[in-house]
Design a protein around this motif. Structure first.
Motif: not given
Length: 289
Positions: A261-264, A214-218, A239-244, A269-270
């Motif tokens: 469900y997987r996205r949620h 998840a490069r944008d999250a990184e 919160q934003r990290f999890g969204e990304l 988990m993030a």
């Protein structure tokens, strides 16, 4: 079905060159299942269990070289202090019997989107050493997976080893499944902090056609964390990290779970794993698996 059983690495490479269609087998925890259920019937099996070069690991100049034939049980017992994320992931694989037989190289060779070892290797910037009679090359793990159960190996190449630096900061791995053991992941997530580089690594599993980062999250998290002062983690950042992380996935609906469900689950988990590793970093300790 022909059965080839080389005794040395060189013999294995020569056998693969002579039989490019040969299916390598080590622990057999994937291949034998497919054969037993008649989902696959290879013309040639290449048994690598007698090749001693594949079952060792070493450390040189700050980089671990882990033979492709090292099983999960040894990753846990012998490398848990150096690679805690990979060890945590290895503990979630199958049963004790599977962990004693299944190998790191076999997991990579199968290239399943749900492979448990893949996310921590992605988060740790591992490189895959592949070899043929023509020579040796290394492939960044992020480039190794080319499609669903497809990898970057040429038809005459075998996986020799994994190269990865010991953890320089806290690492974590999380897995969602329909039960606590003996289950294929609904989705998985790995995170690794690299404090010396003020950088974060991530890995997603069972959430896209291939394991991915998840490069944008990184990039977002690396810029937001207070690496020197180690201030508490802001809830808005988590919160934003999890969204990304969730946005980096491309999941599907299947018998194990829906795409939504997987996205949620990935977002949850993030956030959770981030809170764990950041608290470890703030306290100045690093937990071993």
């Amino acid at each position: 079905m022909d059965f080839l059983r080389p005794a040395t690495w060189r013999e294995a490479l020569e056998a693969k060159a002579a039989h490019p269609d040969a299916t390598p087998i080590a622990g057999g925890t994937d291949v034998m299942v497919e054969i037993n259920f008649d989902r696959r019937r290879p013309d040639v099996l290449l048994d690598l269990t007698r090749v001693p070069e594949l079952t060792t690991w070493s450390e040189t100049d700050g980089v671990l070289r882990i033979g492709a034939g090292v099983p999960y049980a040894r990753l846990i017992d012998e490398l848990g202090d150096r690679l805690p994320g990979l060890a945590i992931a290895s503990r979630t694989v199958g049963s004790p019997q599977i962990r004693n037989r299944g190998t790191l190289g076999g997991n990579l060779g199968s290239a399943s989107p749900a492979g448990d070892a893949h996310p921590p290797l992605l988060a740790s910037d591992a490189r895959i050493e592949v070899e043929s009679v023509r020579g040796t090359r290394t492939v960044p793990v992020a480039e190794f997976f080319t499609g669903v159960k497809r990898n970057a190996l040429a038809e005459d190449e075998l996986i020799a080893a994994v190269h990865v630096a010991p953890a320089s900061g806290p690492q974590q791995f999380s897995k969602v499944g329909t039960r606590n053991a003996m289950v294929i992941a609904v989705c998985t997530f790995a995170i690794a902090l690299h404090p010396e580089q003020q950088r974060v690594g991530t890995g997603l599993g069972s959430a896209a056609p291939t394991p991915r980062r998840a490069r944008d999250a990184e990039e977002f998290l690396s810029a937001e964390l207070d690496w020197a002062g180690r201030r508490p983690l802001a809830e808005s950042v988590a919160q934003r990290f999890g969204e990304l992380v969730a946005q980096a996935s491309s999941p599907i609906d299947d018998v194990r779970g829906t795409a939504d469900y997987r996205r949620h689950a990935l977002a949850v988990m993030a956030r959770r794993t981030l809170s764990w590793v950041w608290e470890e970093h703030r306290s100045g300790r690093q937990e071993c698996a």
